[in-house]
Design a protein around this motif. Structure first.
Motif, PDB file in Angstrom:
ATOM      1  N   UNK A   1       0.846  -1.205   0.000  1.00  0.00           N
ATOM      2  CA  UNK A   1       0.000   0.000   0.000  1.00  0.00           C
ATOM      3  C   UNK A   1       0.881   1.256   0.000  1.00  0.00           C
ATOM      4  N   UNK A   2       0.764   2.059  -1.047  1.00  0.00           N
ATOM      5  CA  UNK A   2       1.589   3.258  -1.126  1.00  0.00           C
ATOM      6  C   UNK A   2       1.002   4.362  -0.240  1.00  0.00           C
ATOM      7  N   UNK A   3       1.889   5.002   0.470  1.00  0.00           N
ATOM      8  CA  UNK A   3       1.446   6.114   1.306  1.00  0.00           C
ATOM      9  C   UNK A   3       1.754   7.444   0.618  1.00  0.00           C
ATOM     10  N   UNK A   4       2.954   7.546   0.077  1.00  0.00           N
ATOM     11  CA  UNK A   4       3.354   8.765  -0.634  1.00  0.00           C
ATOM     12  C   UNK A   4       3.939   8.370  -1.989  1.00  0.00           C
ATOM     13  N   UNK A   5       3.436   8.928  -3.062  1.00  0.00           N
ATOM     14  CA  UNK A   5       4.043   8.719  -4.374  1.00  0.00           C
ATOM     15  C   UNK A   5       4.460  10.061  -4.938  1.00  0.00           C
ATOM     16  N   UNK A   6       5.696  10.138  -5.344  1.00  0.00           N
ATOM     17  CA  UNK A   6       6.218  11.338  -5.993  1.00  0.00           C
ATOM     18  C   UNK A   6       6.798  10.859  -7.315  1.00  0.00           C
ATOM     19  N   UNK A   7       6.195  11.305  -8.412  1.00  0.00           N
ATOM     20  CA  UNK A   7       6.586  10.763  -9.717  1.00  0.00           C
ATOM     21  C   UNK A   7       7.040  11.878 -10.644  1.00  0.00           C
ATOM     22  N   UNK A   8       8.300  11.856 -10.987  1.00  0.00           N
ATOM     23  CA  UNK A   8       8.855  12.801 -11.958  1.00  0.00           C
ATOM     24  C   UNK A   8       8.613  14.257 -11.622  1.00  0.00           C
ATOM     25  N   UNK A   9       8.814  14.617 -10.357  1.00  0.00           N
ATOM     26  CA  UNK A   9       8.429  15.954  -9.927  1.00  0.00           C
ATOM     27  C   UNK A   9       9.567  16.963 -10.080  1.00  0.00           C
ATOM     28  N   UNK A  10       9.247  18.065 -10.738  1.00  0.00           N
ATOM     29  CA  UNK A  10      10.167  19.202 -10.787  1.00  0.00           C
ATOM     30  C   UNK A  10       9.445  20.418 -10.227  1.00  0.00           C
ATOM     31  N   UNK A  11      10.218  21.274  -9.580  1.00  0.00           N
ATOM     32  CA  UNK A  11       9.627  22.495  -9.046  1.00  0.00           C
ATOM     33  C   UNK A  11      10.619  23.628  -9.223  1.00  0.00           C
ATOM     34  N   UNK A  12      10.160  24.691  -9.867  1.00  0.00           N
ATOM     35  CA  UNK A  12      11.052  25.836 -10.045  1.00  0.00           C
ATOM     36  C   UNK A  12      10.441  27.052  -9.384  1.00  0.00           C
ATOM     37  N   UNK A  13      11.283  27.988  -9.054  1.00  0.00           N
ATOM     38  CA  UNK A  13      10.827  29.269  -8.542  1.00  0.00           C
ATOM     39  C   UNK A  13      11.363  30.352  -9.446  1.00  0.00           C
ATOM     40  N   UNK A  14      10.476  31.218  -9.895  1.00  0.00           N
ATOM     41  CA  UNK A  14      10.940  32.355 -10.688  1.00  0.00           C
ATOM     42  C   UNK A  14      11.733  33.246  -9.752  1.00  0.00           C
ATOM     43  N   UNK A  15      12.740  33.904 -10.281  1.00  0.00           N
ATOM     44  CA  UNK A  15      13.638  34.674  -9.434  1.00  0.00           C
ATOM     45  C   UNK A  15      13.094  36.015  -8.992  1.00  0.00           C
ATOM     46  N   UNK A  16      11.838  36.314  -9.314  1.00  0.00           N
ATOM     47  CA  UNK A  16      11.459  37.714  -9.113  1.00  0.00           C
ATOM     48  C   UNK A  16      10.663  38.001  -7.851  1.00  0.00           C
ATOM     49  N   UNK A  17       9.898  37.035  -7.355  1.00  0.00           N
ATOM     50  CA  UNK A  17       9.118  37.311  -6.161  1.00  0.00           C
ATOM     51  C   UNK A  17       7.987  38.257  -6.478  1.00  0.00           C
ATOM     52  N   UNK A  18       7.439  38.914  -5.450  1.00  0.00           N
ATOM     53  CA  UNK A  18       6.279  39.759  -5.694  1.00  0.00           C
ATOM     54  C   UNK A  18       6.666  41.002  -6.474  1.00  0.00           C
ATOM     55  N   UNK A  19       5.787  41.458  -7.327  1.00  0.00           N
ATOM     56  CA  UNK A  19       6.095  42.611  -8.140  1.00  0.00           C
ATOM     57  C   UNK A  19       5.637  43.901  -7.505  1.00  0.00           C
ATOM     58  N   UNK A  20       6.153  44.977  -7.982  1.00  0.00           N
ATOM     59  CA  UNK A  20       5.597  46.266  -7.643  1.00  0.00           C
ATOM     60  C   UNK A  20       4.579  46.571  -8.720  1.00  0.00           C
ATOM     61  N   UNK A  21       3.650  47.429  -8.425  1.00  0.00           N
ATOM     62  CA  UNK A  21       2.577  47.737  -9.353  1.00  0.00           C
ATOM     63  C   UNK A  21       3.161  48.186 -10.697  1.00  0.00           C
ATOM     64  N   UNK A  22       4.196  49.018 -10.605  1.00  0.00           N
ATOM     65  CA  UNK A  22       4.835  49.575 -11.793  1.00  0.00           C
ATOM     66  C   UNK A  22       5.375  48.454 -12.697  1.00  0.00           C
ATOM     67  N   UNK A  23       6.072  47.482 -12.058  1.00  0.00           N
ATOM     68  CA  UNK A  23       6.635  46.386 -12.839  1.00  0.00           C
ATOM     69  C   UNK A  23       5.548  45.498 -13.427  1.00  0.00           C
ATOM     70  N   UNK A  24       4.521  45.270 -12.620  1.00  0.00           N
ATOM     71  CA  UNK A  24       3.438  44.409 -13.065  1.00  0.00           C
ATOM     72  C   UNK A  24       2.757  45.002 -14.293  1.00  0.00           C
ATOM     73  N   UNK A  25       2.515  46.322 -14.223  1.00  0.00           N
ATOM     74  CA  UNK A  25       1.901  46.996 -15.365  1.00  0.00           C
ATOM     75  C   UNK A  25       2.807  46.902 -16.574  1.00  0.00           C
TER      76      UNK A  25
END
Lengths: 246, 256
Positions: A1-25
């Motif tokens: 019985x499998x409890x946790x399955x993790x299959x081919x998982x990749x996770x990236x984070x964009x380097x920018x974080x939250x934007x300022x309104x000016x940048x978002x626009x």
């Protein structure tokens, strides 16, 4: 019985974080400038059977916490699948979900509700949790008067009483004193004997060898070794030693 | 994948209790602040608009202005606090698995006790100024209810957006300042030129103020068209808020 399955998982984070309104626009108006994302995990796959207890080791920034967050379902993977069967209790952080102006008892109830205990269970278990934490009179004092170790005692005591199918612990035990650490080991061992699944991140090799049967070694987001706890930890500790000497 | 199996009501209750205790435990005047604030504003506006710019049409100016201040204060306060609620609770979002909707919901609801106290103050003053209770008071729960619905919608929307755009808080604050002038708080609806009146009624905050004045001061039922516009606009805001929140919440972890 499998409890946790993790299959081919990749996770990236964009380097920018939250934007300022000016940048978002600006981003909406102009063509998006793509910065190379940072991959916290690349193509990680493993399965954990019910009742296994698994350690995750790796240097700082190797993706251990990201992996735990994915397993908890806090954030979706970029690619791949994460599946967890049953109730999960996670101890990822000290003090999240706690407020320093509230007393220990108030925080206990708040934390219990957040990790998924029902009102009734909380009322029934309240005494037991306080007793396990050994906080005594301090339970009615505001949290800001607590030491780090005492905060850990409170959170850990709550998490240990959720009675989850899967318990996930991220390097929080280190701040407890020897006696309480022993108590937590004992609790985790009985948890393991009861047939539940355990996933632990820690830098304490001795502790991992004691409570885990298997270990995953993450290096820069890659799963480099997956096997019996002693063999993986021997390799890991050897590598750490040799890189430290050079 | 559902990893959280807790009790929604229990969480909500604890989060509200937390907000409440945190806010009042360190205040010597505690809950009296919610009475003091509207009373002071009422006194100041009454002074300005009966002594400096006399407004003879309104005989009960203090109650008249309070009918505007209380719903406006609730929105401005809850909207402002609610907008930063997700960012302020980064720890909860990134480290616990409970449903994220609980945070903005608790944030709005914890302000509702304020609102209840202020409503009590308003009704007391309405009676003290010699207005009787009438059967249209039965509309009051609906009017206040839609105000809470509207506020929840705004908080869901802006709380979610502020994760991606951190200036959101200032946008909301500025909007509230503008709103203070564009909602008939210290001037009557009748003073608004005719061709603006229809647009005004679509502003749900203005709709709430108008409905309150009809019911409490003029002993007349609010017009059906007004209530329908109020219901539609606040429900619309709630739906938009929920949709945006639902879409945005998957990425909260990555952006916080």
């Amino acid at each position: 019985m499998k409890s946790i399955s993790v299959i081919g998982v990749s996770k990236s984070f964009a380097h920018r974080g939250p934007g300022l309104l000016r940048e978002q626009l600006g981003a909406w108006l102009s063509a998006p400038r793509r910065k190379a994302p940072f991959y916290a995990l690349t193509d990680v796959s493993f399965e954990i059977d019910r009742g296994e207890s698994v350690a995750v080791v790796g240097a700082n920034g190797s993706g251990k916490s990201t992996l735990l967050s994915l397993v908890c379902g806090l954030t979706p993977p970029d690619t791949g699948l994460v599946h967890v069967d049953g109730r999960v209790a996670a101890l990822l952080d000290l003090g999240s979900g706690l407020h320093f102006d509230l007393t220990g008892a108030e925080n206990l109830r708040l934390n219990a509700s957040l990790v998924g205990l029902s009102r009734q269970r909380t009322d029934t278990l309240f005494g037991e949790i306080v007793e396990f934490s050994e906080l005594g009179e301090f339970i009615n004092e505001p949290l800001r008067t607590y030491s780090t170790g005492m905060v850990m005692r409170l959170t850990f005591s709550v998490a240990m009483h959720v009675d989850p199918d899967v318990l996930i612990v991220d390097e929080v035990l280190a701040v407890g004193d020897q006696a309480f650490q022993q108590k937590c080991f004992a609790k985790m061992m009985s948890f393991r004997r009861a047939g539940h699944t355990l996933l632990v991140v820690s830098h304490s090799g001795a502790m991992l060898r004691e409570i885990c049967s298997r270990a995953l070694w993450l290096d820069h987001g890659n799963l480099v070794h997956d096997g019996e706890v002693n063999s993986v930890l021997d390799l890991y500790e050897h590598r750490r030693l040799t890189t430290a000497l050079h | 994948m559902k990893t959280w199996h807790g009790e929604y009501l229990f969480v909500l209750q604890n989060l509200i209790a937390k907000d409440f205790r945190v806010r009042y435990r360190n205040m010597s005047l505690g809950i009296f602040w919610s009475l003091l604030n509207p009373l002071i504003m009422m006194a100041v506006l009454t002074f300005v608009f009966t002594m400096i710019y006399p407004n003879s049409r309104e005989l009960q100016y203090p109650v008249f202005v309070l009918c505007g201040l209380i719903p406006f204060n609730f929105i401005a306060l809850s909207w402002g606090i609610g907008t930063s609620c997700i960012v302020d609770n980064t720890g909860l979002i990134k480290r616990t698995t409970f449903p994220k909707e609980m945070i903005p919901l608790a944030s709005v609801l914890s302000n509702c006790l304020h609102l209840l106290i202020q409503i009590a103050l308003l009704l007391t003053l309405v009676l003290a100024f010699g207005n009787g209770v009438n059967r249209y008071w039965l509309w009051l729960p609906f009017v206040w209810g839609f105000e809470v619905v509207l506020t929840c919608g705004l908080v869901f929307l802006c709380g979610a957006l502020s994760v991606y755009i951190r200036d959101m808080r200032y946008v909301v604050d500025a909007t509230c300042t503008v709103l203070f002038w564009l909602v008939p708080i210290f001037y009557p609806f009748s003073a608004i030129p005719d061709h603006y009146k229809n647009v005004y009624q679509f502003n749900p905050v203005a709709g709430i103020v108008l409905a309150l004045r009809y019911i409490l001061l003029e002993n007349t039922p609010p017009a059906n068209s007004l209530l329908i516009k109020l219901a539609l606009s606040s429900t619309f805001v709630l739906i938009v808020g929920c949709l945006v929140f639902n879409r945005a919440k998957r990425r909260f972890y990555d952006y916080l």
